[in-house]
Design a protein around this motif. Structure first.
Motif, PDB file in Angstrom:
ATOM      1  N   TYR A   1       0.821  -1.209   0.000  1.00 18.71           N
ATOM      2  CA  TYR A   1       0.000   0.000   0.000  1.00 18.71           C
ATOM      3  C   TYR A   1       0.855   1.259   0.000  1.00 18.71           C
ATOM      4  N   HIS A   2       1.991   1.233   0.672  1.00 19.35           N
ATOM      5  CA  HIS A   2       2.840   2.411   0.791  1.00 19.35           C
ATOM      6  C   HIS A   2       3.892   2.516  -0.308  1.00 19.35           C
ATOM      7  N   GLN A   3       3.997   1.508  -1.153  1.00 19.73           N
ATOM      8  CA  GLN A   3       4.978   1.550  -2.229  1.00 19.73           C
ATOM      9  C   GLN A   3       4.469   2.402  -3.391  1.00 19.73           C
ATOM     10  N   ALA A   4       5.343   3.199  -3.950  1.00 20.14           N
ATOM     11  CA  ALA A   4       5.021   3.922  -5.180  1.00 20.14           C
ATOM     12  C   ALA A   4       5.127   2.959  -6.357  1.00 20.14           C
ATOM     13  N   GLU A   5       4.274   3.153  -7.348  1.00 15.94           N
ATOM     14  CA  GLU A   5       4.245   2.263  -8.497  1.00 15.94           C
ATOM     15  C   GLU A   5       5.222   2.734  -9.574  1.00 15.94           C
ATOM     16  N   ASP A   6       5.669   1.762 -10.381  1.00 12.44           N
ATOM     17  CA  ASP A   6       6.498   2.029 -11.571  1.00 12.44           C
ATOM     18  C   ASP A   6       7.813   2.731 -11.228  1.00 12.44           C
ATOM     19  N   GLY A   7       8.316   2.509 -10.014  1.00 13.43           N
ATOM     20  CA  GLY A   7       9.599   3.104  -9.651  1.00 13.43           C
ATOM     21  C   GLY A   7       9.561   4.603  -9.493  1.00 13.43           C
ATOM     22  N   LYS A   8       8.392   5.153  -9.154  1.00  8.82           N
ATOM     23  CA  LYS A   8       8.247   6.614  -9.067  1.00  8.82           C
ATOM     24  C   LYS A   8       9.175   7.206  -8.013  1.00  8.82           C
ATOM     25  N   THR A   9       9.286   6.576  -6.854  1.00  3.81           N
ATOM     26  CA  THR A   9      10.150   7.108  -5.797  1.00  3.81           C
ATOM     27  C   THR A   9      11.617   7.051  -6.205  1.00  3.81           C
ATOM     28  N   GLU A  10      12.041   5.914  -6.737  1.00  2.00           N
ATOM     29  CA  GLU A  10      13.449   5.731  -7.070  1.00  2.00           C
ATOM     30  C   GLU A  10      13.883   6.644  -8.223  1.00  2.00           C
ATOM     31  N   LEU A  11      13.088   6.689  -9.270  1.00  2.00           N
ATOM     32  CA  LEU A  11      13.441   7.529 -10.418  1.00  2.00           C
ATOM     33  C   LEU A  11      13.366   9.009 -10.058  1.00  2.00           C
ATOM     34  N   SER A  12      12.399   9.393  -9.226  1.00  8.54           N
ATOM     35  CA  SER A  12      12.300  10.791  -8.809  1.00  8.54           C
ATOM     36  C   SER A  12      13.506  11.192  -7.972  1.00  8.54           C
ATOM     37  N   LEU A  13      13.933  10.296  -7.094  1.00  2.30           N
ATOM     38  CA  LEU A  13      15.123  10.593  -6.278  1.00  2.30           C
ATOM     39  C   LEU A  13      16.353  10.760  -7.152  1.00  2.30           C
ATOM     40  N   MET A  14      16.546   9.850  -8.086  1.00  3.73           N
ATOM     41  CA  MET A  14      17.707   9.953  -8.960  1.00  3.73           C
ATOM     42  C   MET A  14      17.649  11.218  -9.804  1.00  3.73           C
ATOM     43  N   HIS A  15      16.467  11.557 -10.301  1.00  3.25           N
ATOM     44  CA  HIS A  15      16.330  12.763 -11.132  1.00  3.25           C
ATOM     45  C   HIS A  15      16.623  14.019 -10.319  1.00  3.25           C
ATOM     46  N   PHE A  16      16.059  14.111  -9.120  1.00  6.08           N
ATOM     47  CA  PHE A  16      16.292  15.293  -8.295  1.00  6.08           C
ATOM     48  C   PHE A  16      17.750  15.374  -7.872  1.00  6.08           C
ATOM     49  N   HIS A  17      18.369  14.233  -7.643  1.00  2.00           N
ATOM     50  CA  HIS A  17      19.779  14.197  -7.244  1.00  2.00           C
ATOM     51  C   HIS A  17      20.682  14.709  -8.368  1.00  2.00           C
ATOM     52  N   LEU A  18      20.379  14.313  -9.594  1.00  2.00           N
ATOM     53  CA  LEU A  18      21.215  14.715 -10.720  1.00  2.00           C
ATOM     54  C   LEU A  18      20.942  16.135 -11.178  1.00  2.00           C
ATOM     55  N   THR A  19      19.720  16.605 -11.030  1.00  3.17           N
ATOM     56  CA  THR A  19      19.403  17.972 -11.444  1.00  3.17           C
ATOM     57  C   THR A  19      19.659  18.995 -10.347  1.00  3.17           C
ATOM     58  N   ASN A  20      19.818  18.529  -9.116  1.00  3.07           N
ATOM     59  CA  ASN A  20      20.157  19.420  -7.995  1.00  3.07           C
ATOM     60  C   ASN A  20      21.339  18.819  -7.237  1.00  3.07           C
ATOM     61  N   PRO A  21      22.508  18.818  -7.856  1.00  5.67           N
ATOM     62  CA  PRO A  21      23.657  18.128  -7.248  1.00  5.67           C
ATOM     63  C   PRO A  21      24.138  18.743  -5.951  1.00  5.67           C
ATOM     64  N   GLU A  22      23.747  19.995  -5.642  1.00  5.89           N
ATOM     65  CA  GLU A  22      24.176  20.620  -4.399  1.00  5.89           C
ATOM     66  C   GLU A  22      23.300  20.214  -3.218  1.00  5.89           C
TER      67      GLU A  22
END
Length: 773
Positions: free
Chosen positions: A544-565
């Protein structure tokens, strides 16, 4: 001078504890110089509604400053008046009998334009009750719009002053600055002037939380299928519906309306945080949704008329000049929520979709029906013949155009030829659906797992068409929205009231200095990670608490790479480092395999670039053209390969084209490792490096999908492949009839663990407000 001394004492005595020991003494002569900057700083100290303020700061940058914003607002008012007045004039003030020569008006001269228009008094007398009601409603709406525009202009002036005095960004410098540079200035201003008094320092995630607070909720609700946006339509199958009108109603009832669950922009009502009131709140919400649906139904005729007029005036000329525009495609409104990362700002998301538009359009042209192609060729031949003859007769004698319906016939024939031409595929095209889907995935970052390996099927094509719809379908949805929206509100959304209440209670957390935000937007791997995308030890989330389709993981990686500071939290840092370590291991294994076996190396070698249609050339694998660059990771310097292609502007990145999953794995790990290791210890990242790291997200997404596929299906890993290659080499060097012929070991299959079924119909767990710094 006594007044100045009193003012100085009032400013300096309110908080003696915060006085810096290094402050220089200020004499009477310097009092006026001291008071001026303090009053200027106090203007931006403790802004009450930071959500609205940061949103205006962001849109001020994206809409190119004060003058452009004011001009756009005023012209929208003028456009509304024009549509209403011109439509009324066409309906009530034109004598169409005279215009179409249905009656004999005169025989002395050609009918003039003034003769086809009724006099002013007669025109007003022709107004019936329906027209009067529509004009009254339009006038009231326009007055409210005018008040809002005047209010916005004053707010724009405030933001303009903030840019000039606090951010030190002039009007001439604004067009040449990126949003990340403005955001960096914003973080520095917080340290000096304390825009938010609840935290000493803000970070990039705090700003994105405030700008995208409600957008993150919408993304999460679509991800968890809380909102009823997918429907099974008889004869049409599965379809989605999210018109602009329905989206406006959803945001009104859920976020900013007077009866929404939010008490203000940053605080969820306390009742929604208490589990024992869930049923009462659900009944109340269902009742409000019902009344909103009834209001939509009552206003349906007026809104429907407005939709017809607006769409006609906006698209009629475009369709006349370019009939093929209706056959073009666009990312649907549903796709703009399904494909969006948490905390992804508008301009970055739009740029990502634009980069994926080319391969997506080309992918959809692959699927043609042979019978339809044959019919289209023949219909185009007949219509083209008629058009060619009429065009030739017009060239011989232009009086042919005066013949009744000749021009209409030529227009219809041209439209038929254009539509049929769009249905006929290019005879020289070479189609590779799986490779195209990899290119699409490199930009959109999301696709269901069952699409992998099935991109050539009509089932995947139809599902992708829900995300990438015809513009004609979009126009039909907008046109029918006033009719369909009330039914969705009353009969679909109302049934979801309890689920919506549970969602707000279970997935809302309070963040210090930010307020209540969607917990998914925190990108907490342990709380919302999916075992298909992360190691099981990294997440504690149930289904129930898991995000579908890797939304949490991909969002984290995207935010990490676009906001490296941005400094990663501990649990997120573990996940990113795990991905990087696995990528480096895969790179090492592939390098060893290529060195040990030349046949294996050629089998998984990069594929040369392939042009796929006009204007859509996709880059080849970039490893062979990479340049050496020394980056720092874990305190050790090592050479990593960065493609020269990626050193340009971010919008020029087309994405990789792959021959196989292993080929994509090899090159995506190269770029992923380089992107992750490019984060230096310094807090300052230049824009060139930031663009490079942002582009690396395409490769990171592909690699993460590859890892997901390896976790969710029995397959051989890199070590298994390496072992097979070694035994094949030994087998090739040993006679087959030898009694000592070694047997190749069996590849170990890793079955997927069955997920435990969890009842999520009505979770009764008490929501806990968590505070994090």
């Amino acid at each position: 001078m006594a007044e100045y001394q009193t003012a100085y004492q009032a400013l300096t005595s309110y908080d003696d504890e915060d006085t810096d020991d290094n402050d220089l003494p200020i004499n009477d002569h310097d009092v006026m110089i001291h008071v001026a900057p303090e009053s200027s700083k106090a203007r931006w100290n403790h802004i009450e509604n930071l959500d609205d303020f940061f949103n205006r700061v962001y849109h001020y940058h994206q809409r190119h400053g004060f003058l452009c914003m004011v001009l756009e607002e005023i012209l929208q008012l003028v456009q509304f008046v024009f549509v209403v007045v011109f439509s009324t004039f066409l309906i009530e003030c034109i004598n169409y009998d005279v215009l179409f020569a249905n009656i004999a008006y005169n025989h002395t001269h050609k009918v003039t334009i003034p003769e086809t228009i009724y006099p002013v008094k007669q025109c007003f007398h022709r107004f019936d009750f329906f027209i009067v009601v529509c004009l009254i409603i339009a006038s009231i709406f326009w007055v409210f719009r005018l008040i809002k525009v005047v209010y916005n202009i004053f707010k724009y002036l405030e933001i303009r002053c903030f840019y000039l005095s606090a951010l030190k960004i002039s009007t001439t410098d604004l067009p040449n600055m990126t949003w990340h540079e403005v955001q960096r200035c914003l973080l520095e201003v917080q340290k000096e002037q304390h825009l938010c008094i609840h935290k000493q320092e803000l970070n990039e995630l705090d700003i994105n939380h405030r700008i995208l607070r409600f957008k993150n909720y919408m993304i999460a609700m679509v991800n968890k299928s809380v909102l009823p946006l997918k429907f099974h339509v008889p004869l049409l199958g599965e379809s989605t519906f999210l018109s602009t009108g329905l989206k406006y109603n959803l945001e009104f009832i859920l976020f900013w309306g007077p009866w929404s669950p939010f008490a203000n922009n940053w605080h969820l009502r306390d009742d929604f945080k208490q589990s024992h009131k869930r049923q009462i709140l659900a009944d109340s919400l269902a009742s409000k949704i019902l009344w909103l649906g009834v209001c939509n139904f009552l206003l349906c005729p007026v809104i429907f008329l407005w939709q017809i007029l607006y769409l006609f005036f906006r698209y009629a000329e475009l369709i006349k000049k370019q009939p093929s525009a209706l056959g073009a495609r666009r990312w649907s409104n549903y796709a703009r929520l399904y494909l969006r990362h948490f905390n992804e700002v508008d301009h970055a998301f739009i740029a990502r979709l634009n980069r994926g538009y080319g391969p997506a359009s080309y992918y959809m042209t692959i699927f043609t029906t042979p019978i339809l192609v044959i019919l289209a060729k023949n219909v185009a031949f007949f219509a083209g013949s008629v058009l060619a003859v009429l065009a030739l007769l017009t060239v011989i004698d232009e009086d042919v155009l005066s013949v009744e319906h000749i021009l209409t016939t030529m227009t219809v024939a041209g439209l038929i030829v254009t539509v049929c031409s769009a249905l006929i595929p290019d005879e020289h095209a070479v189609y590779s659906p799986e490779r195209l889907m990899k290119n699409i995935l490199a930009h959109i970052h999301y696709m269901p797992s069952h699409w992998n390996g099935n991109a050539h099927t009509y089932k995947v094509r139809d599902e992708f068409a829900l995300l990438f719809q015809y513009k004609a379908v979009y126009l039909v949805e907008e046109l029918l929205s006033p009719i369909i929206t009330p039914f969705i509100l009353c009969f679909c959304l109302r049934k979801k009231a309890l689920e919506i209440v549970d969602f707000f209670r279970n997935f809302t957390v309070e963040v210090v200095g930010v307020g209540d935000v969607c917990s998914f937007a925190q990108m907490d791997i342990r709380k919302h990670g999916n075992p298909q995308w992360v190691a099981e030890t990294e997440t504690l989330a149930n289904k129930y608490h898991q995000a579908e389709d890797g939304k949490t993981e991909l969002s984290l990686m995207h935010f990490h790479l676009t906001n490296p500071e941005w400094k990663l939290p501990d649990n997120c840092s573990v996940f990113v480092n795990t991905i990087k370590d696995q990528a480096q291991k895969d790179m090492a294994s592939l390098s060893v395999m290529q060195q040990e076996n030349a046949a294996f190396s050629s089998l998984y070698s990069p594929m040369p670039s392939l042009g796929i249609g006009v204007g859509y050339g996709f880059s080849s694998m970039v490893t062979s053209n990479a340049t050496q660059s020394t980056m720092t990771a874990h305190g050790h310097s090592h050479p990593v390969q960065l493609p020269a292609r990626l050193r340009g502007a971010l919008t020029s990145i087309d994405g990789p084209l792959y021959t196989s999953s292993m080929g994509s794995l090899q090159n995506s790990t190269d770029l992923l490792s380089s992107g992750l290791s490019a984060i230096a210890s310094s807090r300052f990242i230049d824009e060139g490096t930031r663009e490079l790291m942002s582009a690396d997200m395409s490769f990171s997404a592909l690699y993460m999908h590859e890892m997901r596929n390896r976790r969710t299906r029995p397959s051989e890993n890199l070590e298994d492949i390496r072992t097979r290659v070694q035994w094949q080499r030994q087998d090739s060097n040993t006679p087959h009839n030898s009694p000592h012929t070694p047997s190749m070991p069996e590849i170990v299959e890793r079955p997927v663990e069955e997920e435990k079924e969890i009842d999520t119909s009505a979770p009764d767990e008490q929501h806990r407000i968590t505070k994090s710094c």
